[in-house]
Scaffold this active site. Structure first.
Site, PDB file in Angstrom:
ATOM      1  N   CYS A   2       0.826  -1.212   0.000  1.00 32.32           N
ATOM      2  CA  CYS A   2       0.000   0.000   0.000  1.00 32.32           C
ATOM      3  C   CYS A   2       0.858   1.260   0.000  1.00 32.32           C
ATOM      4  O   CYS A   2       1.975   1.266   0.492  1.00 32.32           O
ATOM      5  CB  CYS A   2      -0.885   0.014   1.231  1.00 32.32           C
ATOM      6  SG  CYS A   2      -2.014  -1.371   1.302  1.00 32.32           S
ATOM      7  N   ARG A  27       5.727  -0.439  -5.966  1.00 30.73           N
ATOM      8  CA  ARG A  27       5.623  -1.203  -4.714  1.00 30.73           C
ATOM      9  C   ARG A  27       4.609  -2.339  -4.820  1.00 30.73           C
ATOM     10  O   ARG A  27       4.591  -3.222  -3.977  1.00 30.73           O
ATOM     11  CB  ARG A  27       5.222  -0.256  -3.576  1.00 30.73           C
ATOM     12  CG  ARG A  27       6.267   0.806  -3.306  1.00 30.73           C
ATOM     13  CD  ARG A  27       5.751   1.821  -2.337  1.00 30.73           C
ATOM     14  NE  ARG A  27       5.559   1.267  -1.017  1.00 30.73           N
ATOM     15  CZ  ARG A  27       6.468   1.307  -0.050  1.00 30.73           C
ATOM     16  NH1 ARG A  27       7.608   1.888  -0.264  1.00 30.73           N
ATOM     17  NH2 ARG A  27       6.228   0.779   1.125  1.00 30.73           N
ATOM     18  N   TRP A  74      -2.793  -2.804  -1.675  1.00 30.22           N
ATOM     19  CA  TRP A  74      -2.437  -4.206  -1.947  1.00 30.22           C
ATOM     20  C   TRP A  74      -3.249  -5.014  -0.941  1.00 30.22           C
ATOM     21  O   TRP A  74      -3.018  -4.939   0.258  1.00 30.22           O
ATOM     22  CB  TRP A  74      -0.938  -4.396  -1.742  1.00 30.22           C
ATOM     23  CG  TRP A  74      -0.398  -5.710  -2.215  1.00 30.22           C
ATOM     24  CD1 TRP A  74       0.012  -6.028  -3.481  1.00 30.22           C
ATOM     25  CD2 TRP A  74      -0.175  -6.890  -1.423  1.00 30.22           C
ATOM     26  NE1 TRP A  74       0.469  -7.321  -3.525  1.00 30.22           N
ATOM     27  CE2 TRP A  74       0.369  -7.878  -2.281  1.00 30.22           C
ATOM     28  CE3 TRP A  74      -0.381  -7.217  -0.081  1.00 30.22           C
ATOM     29  CZ2 TRP A  74       0.705  -9.148  -1.839  1.00 30.22           C
ATOM     30  CZ3 TRP A  74      -0.050  -8.494   0.349  1.00 30.22           C
ATOM     31  CH2 TRP A  74       0.490  -9.444  -0.521  1.00 30.22           C
ATOM     32  N   ASN A 100      -2.005   2.463   5.507  1.00 34.41           N
ATOM     33  CA  ASN A 100      -1.022   1.389   5.258  1.00 34.41           C
ATOM     34  C   ASN A 100      -0.849   0.626   6.566  1.00 34.41           C
ATOM     35  O   ASN A 100      -0.839   1.238   7.634  1.00 34.41           O
ATOM     36  CB  ASN A 100       0.356   1.955   4.900  1.00 34.41           C
ATOM     37  CG  ASN A 100       0.391   2.593   3.525  1.00 34.41           C
ATOM     38  OD1 ASN A 100      -0.603   2.607   2.805  1.00 34.41           O
ATOM     39  ND2 ASN A 100       1.547   3.132   3.175  1.00 34.41           N
ATOM     40  N   GLY A 101      -0.671  -0.683   6.464  1.00 36.10           N
ATOM     41  CA  GLY A 101      -0.438  -1.472   7.677  1.00 36.10           C
ATOM     42  C   GLY A 101      -1.667  -2.274   8.048  1.00 36.10           C
ATOM     43  O   GLY A 101      -2.550  -2.493   7.211  1.00 36.10           O
ATOM     44  N   GLU A 502      19.031 -17.729  -5.298  1.00 30.62           N
ATOM     45  CA  GLU A 502      18.644 -16.445  -5.855  1.00 30.62           C
ATOM     46  C   GLU A 502      18.328 -16.575  -7.353  1.00 30.62           C
ATOM     47  O   GLU A 502      17.372 -15.976  -7.849  1.00 30.62           O
ATOM     48  CB  GLU A 502      19.753 -15.405  -5.603  1.00 30.62           C
ATOM     49  CG  GLU A 502      19.571 -14.056  -6.268  1.00 30.62           C
ATOM     50  CD  GLU A 502      18.291 -13.327  -5.885  1.00 30.62           C
ATOM     51  OE1 GLU A 502      17.560 -13.783  -4.992  1.00 30.62           O
ATOM     52  OE2 GLU A 502      18.005 -12.306  -6.530  1.00 30.62           O
ATOM     53  N   LYS A 506      14.729 -15.612  -8.905  1.00 29.04           N
ATOM     54  CA  LYS A 506      14.591 -14.607  -9.961  1.00 29.04           C
ATOM     55  C   LYS A 506      13.776 -15.175 -11.107  1.00 29.04           C
ATOM     56  O   LYS A 506      12.865 -14.542 -11.618  1.00 29.04           O
ATOM     57  CB  LYS A 506      15.985 -14.217 -10.448  1.00 29.04           C
ATOM     58  CG  LYS A 506      16.432 -12.832 -10.596  1.00 29.04           C
ATOM     59  CD  LYS A 506      16.260 -11.760  -9.608  1.00 29.04           C
ATOM     60  CE  LYS A 506      15.248 -11.855  -8.546  1.00 29.04           C
ATOM     61  NZ  LYS A 506      15.566 -11.256  -7.268  1.00 29.04           N
ATOM     62  N   GLU A 509      10.073 -15.630 -10.137  1.00 33.55           N
ATOM     63  CA  GLU A 509       9.373 -14.351  -9.914  1.00 33.55           C
ATOM     64  C   GLU A 509       8.940 -13.684 -11.210  1.00 33.55           C
ATOM     65  O   GLU A 509       7.844 -13.158 -11.296  1.00 33.55           O
ATOM     66  CB  GLU A 509      10.316 -13.360  -9.202  1.00 33.55           C
ATOM     67  CG  GLU A 509      10.404 -13.512  -7.718  1.00 33.55           C
ATOM     68  CD  GLU A 509      11.223 -12.391  -7.093  1.00 33.55           C
ATOM     69  OE1 GLU A 509      12.366 -12.172  -7.512  1.00 33.55           O
ATOM     70  OE2 GLU A 509      10.708 -11.732  -6.190  1.00 33.55           O
ATOM     71  N   HIS A 525      20.187 -36.469  -2.939  1.00 31.30           N
ATOM     72  CA  HIS A 525      19.365 -36.868  -1.781  1.00 31.30           C
ATOM     73  C   HIS A 525      17.878 -36.667  -2.048  1.00 31.30           C
ATOM     74  O   HIS A 525      17.086 -36.642  -1.113  1.00 31.30           O
ATOM     75  CB  HIS A 525      19.794 -36.079  -0.541  1.00 31.30           C
ATOM     76  CG  HIS A 525      21.198 -36.372  -0.121  1.00 31.30           C
ATOM     77  ND1 HIS A 525      21.571 -37.585   0.410  1.00 31.30           N
ATOM     78  CD2 HIS A 525      22.329 -35.633  -0.199  1.00 31.30           C
ATOM     79  CE1 HIS A 525      22.871 -37.578   0.668  1.00 31.30           C
ATOM     80  NE2 HIS A 525      23.359 -36.399   0.298  1.00 31.30           N
ATOM     81  N   LYS A 624       6.645  -4.897  -4.005  1.00 30.65           N
ATOM     82  CA  LYS A 624       8.068  -4.584  -3.812  1.00 30.65           C
ATOM     83  C   LYS A 624       8.462  -4.657  -2.344  1.00 30.65           C
ATOM     84  O   LYS A 624       9.499  -5.200  -2.002  1.00 30.65           O
ATOM     85  CB  LYS A 624       8.365  -3.190  -4.380  1.00 30.65           C
ATOM     86  CG  LYS A 624       9.820  -2.758  -4.261  1.00 30.65           C
ATOM     87  CD  LYS A 624      10.715  -3.576  -5.167  1.00 30.65           C
ATOM     88  CE  LYS A 624      12.183  -3.211  -5.048  1.00 30.65           C
ATOM     89  NZ  LYS A 624      13.041  -4.287  -5.560  1.00 30.65           N
TER      90      LYS A 624
HETATM   91  C1  AGP Z   1      13.136 -10.136  -4.513  1.00 32.16           C
HETATM   92  O1  AGP Z   1      13.238 -10.264  -5.877  1.00 32.16           O
HETATM   93  C2  AGP Z   1      11.783 -10.203  -3.982  1.00 32.16           C
HETATM   94  N1  AGP Z   1      10.924  -9.277  -4.593  1.00 32.16           N
HETATM   95  C3  AGP Z   1      11.627 -10.411  -2.514  1.00 32.16           C
HETATM   96  O2  AGP Z   1      12.070 -11.711  -2.241  1.00 32.16           O
HETATM   97  C4  AGP Z   1      12.332  -9.439  -1.557  1.00 32.16           C
HETATM   98  O3  AGP Z   1      13.706  -9.638  -1.617  1.00 32.16           O
HETATM   99  C5  AGP Z   1      11.809  -9.668  -0.135  1.00 32.16           C
HETATM  100  O4  AGP Z   1      10.443  -9.417  -0.112  1.00 32.16           O
HETATM  101  C6  AGP Z   1      12.518  -8.832   0.885  1.00 32.16           C
HETATM  102  O5  AGP Z   1      12.368  -7.472   0.626  1.00 32.16           O
HETATM  103  P1  AGP Z   1      13.258  -6.407   1.373  1.00 32.16           P
HETATM  104  O6  AGP Z   1      14.654  -6.611   0.901  1.00 32.16           O
HETATM  105  O7  AGP Z   1      12.700  -5.078   0.952  1.00 32.16           O
HETATM  106  O8  AGP Z   1      13.124  -6.668   2.825  1.00 32.16           O
END
Ligand code: AGP
Length: 629
Positions: A2, A27, A74, A100-101, A502, A506, A509, A525, A624
């Site tokens: 949000c 965001r 959101w 927000n929150g 990672e 990526k 995502e 395993h 975000k």
């Molecule tokens: C990364 O590509 C993601 N969008 C997500 O995993 C992100 O790293 C995670 O939500 C943590 O966010 P932050 O670094 O703002 O705490």
């Protein structure tokens, strides 16, 4: 997630609010709305979906109001539809609230308000706020000598539980906007005869560089002439605006097709800026202490841990989510290798409800690009409560994380717009090298010549990254061959295990291809069962302690007919004999290799996702910064 914005001044509010909201799109959100005071009447316009839907409403209605608040939502409580979109009003339709929150006690408040005759129309936790203010305002008008609306807001927010930021307007006071911050983030921007409000200062920085940050449990009464700040008991707080550097926060694709591609390319510069801030020269000691002007940042900045504290660290506990967690995992290898201090890395959301086994000899490090991730902040505050020393690594010196610790390393990446983190990952990992070398220097853990050598190696990394980025076209051709895959496996050992995780994150995502990352030794395993000729396996293999073993693990996958892809060093003939596709990287010390090996994986994910026509900058379902637990 949000976003809150606001405007008050001589211009029409709607275009300003829209422009502010556009800055917050990155965001992630699923509906948007504004409330303006049009000829003395509160008008609320809101729509599910993209901002363009709200823009259509605004184009239709053409409000001329010069005061208003806006929001991108959101969904957390209630589906993303028009009704649940913010702003939310009271029964009289004169008070509007954006939020927000989470209001944790909203159900009890809702029951109480409903029993008292209020009609709540949405499924959100937010709506209770406007009705509480309505009730308190009625009472205050009769009882208060002071300002009824301000006192009503003070009383209403005292009833709320949870962490939240609010923007409030009332048609009774079209000359003001109220902003409330409680364990969240909210900033007021002061222009020339106009004022702005935003939960992410990025939205305000396009208009002014004079910002006031609301701290914990504060209310701002914003007018065209500035802002008066109060605590929840109405005590006046004297705080001046800070002048901030706007450049790193300009949101522009700079000619790139997507923010993601631009941000991948920005890594050498953000690395240089981040490391350069702390390492002046390999010969000089690393300096993490706060600089006088706060490093040009809007917020806290600098590490205040004393030499005694640094020497007392017996254990390090890293808390983070997603990509930041993988940066933390790389941090574990780095800190253990350079400093010999045991390090645990926790998925922040897994900390809640567990017995905290930390003490004053533990340094807890929260890693968060946004500095707003609720899970990370919750784990971090639990560690602080258990008596641990604390430190943050963030890209946002103006974030909530910066408020709650005196020790902050800031990654100098500028704004990261794409939801998928790239440049923040490498800059966070860079911070771990700097921190490890700083601790090593302070505790005299390594001979000075070795520390000098390591610093030199580290400072060379951006040039290696540039060499990889210059091979972008080759990586594109190599990558799109795998765009039709349904599943992909990523594996690495040691310090490149987090890079495998990672790489997989990526890819899933932004391309929505299912991908998993594994420690290469784990393949046999279990995961090896899924391998056949349709499954590409990406192996990260660089010369060093785990090279031989990683190649053996790759052979195991090859023997199952998997499509074999590698990130490997130029001229590695043994890799050539195993892999169908090799993303080559320059020679790099294994210790620093994550800063290099991750780049081809970021590019591969980008090119596959773009080839498949996905929304690479704003992938479905993702936000975000995830500001709810
Ligand atoms: C990364 O590509 C993601 N969008 C997500 O995993 C992100 O790293 C995670 O939500 C943590 O966010 P932050 O670094 O703002 O705490």
């Amino acid at each position: 997630m949000c976003g809150i914005v606001g405007y008050l001044g001589p211009s029409k509010a709607a275009p300003v609010l829209l422009s502010e909201l556009r800055c917050l799109e990155y965001r992630g959100y699923d509906s948007a709305g504004v409330a303006v005071i049009e000829s003395g009447e509160l008008v609320v316009l809101k729509a599910a979906g993209k901002l363009s839907n709200l823009e259509t409403l605004l184009t239709d209605k053409k409000p001329t109001a010069t005061v208003g608040i806006g929001h991108t939502r959101w969904a957390t409580h209630g589906i993303p539809n028009d009704e649940n979109a913010h702003p939310h009003t009271d029964c009289t339709g004169t008070i509007a609230v954006v939020h927000n929150g989470i209001i944790e006690n909203y159900q009890a408040l809702c029951a109480e308000l409903t029993a008292a005759g209020h009609t709540l129309v949405s499924q959100t936790d937010t709506e209770v706020v406007s009705h509480l203010i309505e009730d308190e305002y009625k009472k205050c008008v009769l009882e208060c000598n002071g300002d009824a609306l301000l006192v009503a807001i003070e009383r209403a927010v005292k009833r709320l539980e949870g962490a939240y930021a609010l923007g409030i307007v009332s048609q009774k006071h079209p000359e003001r906007i109220y902003a409330v911050n409680h364990n969240y983030s909210l900033s007021v921007g002061l222009g020339d005869g106009e004022s702005f409000l935003a939960s992410d200062s990025v939205a305000v920085r396009q208009f002014t560089n004079k910002l006031i940050r609301l701290e914990q449990s504060e209310i701002a009464e914003v007018t065209v002439n500035g802002a008066r700040l109060f605590d929840f008991n109405g005590t006046f707080i004297d705080r001046q605006a800070i002048e901030v550097d706007m450049n790193p926060y300009i949101i522009s694709k700079d000619g790139y097709r997507h923010f993601l591609l631009k941000e991948i390319h920005e890594q050498p510069i953000s690395m240089r800026q981040t490391m350069g801030k702390y390492i002046n020269h390999p010969d000089k000691p690393i300096d993490l202490r706060p600089t006088e002007n706060g490093g040009g940042h809007f917020g806290n900045y600098g590490v205040n841990l004393t030499e005694t504290q640094l020497k007392s660290i017996e254990r390090i506990n890293i808390v983070a989510c997603g990509t930041a967690n993988y940066a933390g995992m790389a941090g574990k290898y780095i800190l253990e290798e350079i400093c010999g201090i045991p390090v645990d890395v926790e998925i922040a959301s897994e900390v809640r409800g567990r017995k905290p086994l930390l003490n004053d000899k533990t340094l807890c490090i929260a890693v968060s690009q946004s500095g707003e991730t609720a899970d990370t902040l919750a784990a971090f505050t639990e560690a602080q409560a258990a008596g641990a020393m604390s430190m943050g690594i963030t890209n946002r010196a103006d974030s909530h994380l910066s408020r709650i610790t005196d020790n902050l390393m800031v990654t100098e990446c500028g704004i990261e717009v794409s939801v998928a983190a790239t440049k923040s990952f490498t800059a966070q990992v860079a911070c771990f090298y700097v921190l490890a070398l700083y601790i090593a220097e302070t505790r005299k853990l390594l001979p000075p010549a070795e520390i000098f050598r390591l610093k030199q190696q580290l400072l060379l990394v951006p040039a290696l990254q540039e060499r990889i980025l210059s091979q972008e076209k080759i990586i594109q051709q190599q990558s799109i061959k795998y765009a039709e895959a349904h599943d992909m496996l990523f594996m690495g050992r040691g310090i490149n295990y987090p890079v495998a995780l990672e790489g997989a994150l990526k890819l899933k995502e932004i391309s929505y291809i299912h991908a998993s990352g594994y420690a290469a030794g784990e393949l046999k395993h279990g995961p090896i069962a899924v391998l056949d000729a349709k499954v590409p396996v990406v192996t990260i293999v660089v010369p060093g302690k785990v090279y031989e073993k990683t190649l053996s693990n790759a052979q195991e996958a090859k023997a199952r007919n998997a499509q074999m892809i590698a990130v490997a060093t130029e001229g590695d003939d043994r890799a050539k004999g195993i892999f169908d596709t090799i993303f080559t990287i320059p020679q790099v010390d294994e210790l620093f290799s994550p800063l290099v090996t991750v780049l081809p994986l970021q590019l591969m994910s980008y090119f596959i996702a773009d080839y498949l026509g996905k929304d690479v900058d704003q992938p479905r379902n993702l936000a975000k910064s995830v500001t709810v637990e």
